[in-house]
Design an enzyme around this catalytic site. Structure first.
Site, short mmCIF file in Angstrom:
data_model
loop_
_atom_site.label_atom_id
_atom_site.label_comp_id
_atom_site.label_asym_id
_atom_site.label_seq_id
_atom_site.Cartn_x
_atom_site.Cartn_y
_atom_site.Cartn_z
CB CYS A 68 0.06 7.10 5.19
SG CYS A 68 -1.18 6.21 4.26
CE LYS A 78 -5.51 -2.18 2.96
NZ LYS A 78 -5.23 -0.79 3.12
CE LYS A 112 -4.54 -0.29 6.42
NZ LYS A 112 -4.58 1.14 6.08
CE1 TYR A 155 -5.32 -0.45 -5.95
CE2 TYR A 155 -4.98 -2.59 -4.92
CZ TYR A 155 -4.99 -1.21 -4.85
OH TYR A 155 -4.66 -0.60 -3.66
NE ARG A 194 3.07 0.93 3.22
CZ ARG A 194 3.39 0.16 4.25
NH1 ARG A 194 4.68 -0.09 4.51
NH2 ARG A 194 2.47 -0.33 5.05
C1 PBG Z 1 -3.46 3.84 3.91
C2 PBG Z 1 -3.73 2.64 3.10
C3 PBG Z 1 -2.88 1.57 2.78
C4 PBG Z 1 -3.62 0.77 1.90
C5 PBG Z 1 -4.86 1.36 1.74
N1 PBG Z 1 -4.92 2.49 2.51
C6 PBG Z 1 -1.49 1.29 3.11
C7 PBG Z 1 -1.06 1.04 4.48
O1 PBG Z 1 -1.86 0.95 5.40
O2 PBG Z 1 0.14 0.90 4.66
C8 PBG Z 1 -3.14 -0.49 1.25
C9 PBG Z 1 -3.77 -0.78 -0.05
C10 PBG Z 1 -3.12 -1.84 -0.83
O3 PBG Z 1 -2.08 -2.41 -0.45
O4 PBG Z 1 -3.64 -2.13 -1.91
N2 PBG Z 1 -3.38 3.70 5.25
#
Ligand code: PBG
Length: 331
Positions: free
Chosen positions: A124, A254, A202, A319, A212
């Site tokens: 992405c 997640k 996830k 983080y 984003r």
């Molecule tokens: C990529 C990805 C995402 C996150 C980690 N890897 C975003 C998504 O799936 O939209 C989110 C990490 C975060 O919000 O800290 N696919």
């Protein structure tokens, strides 16, 4: 009035701080933490991420210093995210041996060879449409990700990362069959020893909002055709068990705090190490309320980390990793 006597006195072991630490059931150490790092190509100074105070997109030229700084604080694992300027339809830069991810892996390993360098394996941040794979015609809801075409690209991406020296592959696409495909790809290329930490459960979550911003995403639309519905607890377990069967070495849930039930359930059904991703929105919410003066930031963060441990996590991606390491040293 007759004195009332309790049946049992839990307070006997709470009397002093030494007694309390003697019976404490969970603890947090810097070695349990994984620090996510955003690296953007073609920039020369760090770029602040307004929704995530304290988190920046680093230029490639600073990655080595950042890795060394984290190591000196006691952080032993990093999760690399590239912010690409070479976006295309399929995210081909992710399997370019001189692409951003491969370069970052080499830089990080050179800076601190003992650091466990993990690559976020997705598309992405490298596709011009922002989806996590190759597009196809979807349902009436719009474009969708082609599952099986994306699997082949994931294999290429994982092998290039391994050739660049990565210590662990972390696929986050939520494409069916991703762990088996990556395992097969790595094994065939001679990387049997490289583990896979799967983003195994996830959710399609609003808690990723600030991420984003962090990766400057052009994404519009929904990931709900590949990421999980937050309503589904049984499916959450099935997703992680499937990845375990496909050979995932570490499982992951997640986001974190809103899904402690899912963490506890997976913990009961799997003996694999379990990670949680304390995501951007969770970080941003704590930072914003701390800035508003309504909470004690350190206490809230440490209590949150303890909740992950208590629910059954071994590893925490956050983080806050460097800040927690600093707090642990100071205490
Ligand atoms: C990529 C990805 C995402 C996150 C980690 N890897 C975003 C998504 O799936 O939209 C989110 C990490 C975060 O919000 O800290 N696919």
């Amino acid at each position: 009035m007759a004195t009332i006597t309790p049946e049992f006195r839990f307070r006997r072991l709470r009397r002093t701080s030494v007694l309390r630490s003697l019976v404490r059931q969970n603890s947090i150490q810097a070695e349990d933490l994984i620090l996510p790092l955003f690296v953007e190509e073609e920039i020369t100074e760090p770029v602040a991420i307004s929704s995530m105070p304290g988190v920046v997109r680093y230029p490639e030229s600073q990655l080595a210093d950042v890795v060394q700084r984290a190591w000196s604080k006691g952080i032993r694992a990093i999760l690399l995210f590239g912010v690409s300027h070479q976006k295309d339809e399929a995210g081909t830069d992710t399997w370019n041996a001189d692409g951003l991810m491969a370069r970052c892996i080499r830089t990080a390993k050179q800076a601190q060879p003992e650091m466990v360098v993990i690559s976020d394996n997705c598309f992405c941040e490298y596709t011009d449409h922002g989806h996590c794979g190759v597009l196809c015609e979807g349902s009436h809801e719009g474009l969708d990700v082609d599952n099986d075409l994306t699997l082949g690209n994931l294999q290429k991406q994982a092998v290039v990362a391994a050739e660049a020296g990565v210590d662990m592959i972390a696929p986050s696409t939520m494409i069916d069959g991703m762990v088996a495909a990556i395992r097969q790809g790595l094994d065939e290329a001679g990387f049997q020893h490289i583990p896979v930490m799967s983003y195994s459960t996830k959710f399609a979550s609003a808690f990723y909002g600030p991420f984003r911003d962090a990766v400057d995403s052009t994404f519009k639309g929904t990931r709900s055709t590949y990421q999980m519905d937050p309503a589904n607890g049984r499916e959450a377990l099935a997703e992680s068990m499937q990845d375990e069967m496909e050979g995932a070495d570490i499982l992951m849930v997640k986001p974190g705090l809103a899904y402690l039930d899912v963490i506890a359930n997976i913990r009961q059904h799997s003996e694999r190490p379990l990670a949680v991703y304390h995501v951007s929105g969770e970080y941003a919410m704590i930072k914003a309320s701390a800035a508003a003066g309504v909470i004690d930031e350190q206490a809230i963060v440490m209590e949150t980390m303890m909740a992950f441990k208590r629910a059954g996590c071994d590893l925490i991606i956050t983080y806050y990793a460097e800040q927690i390491a600093d707090w642990l040293k100071a205490s």
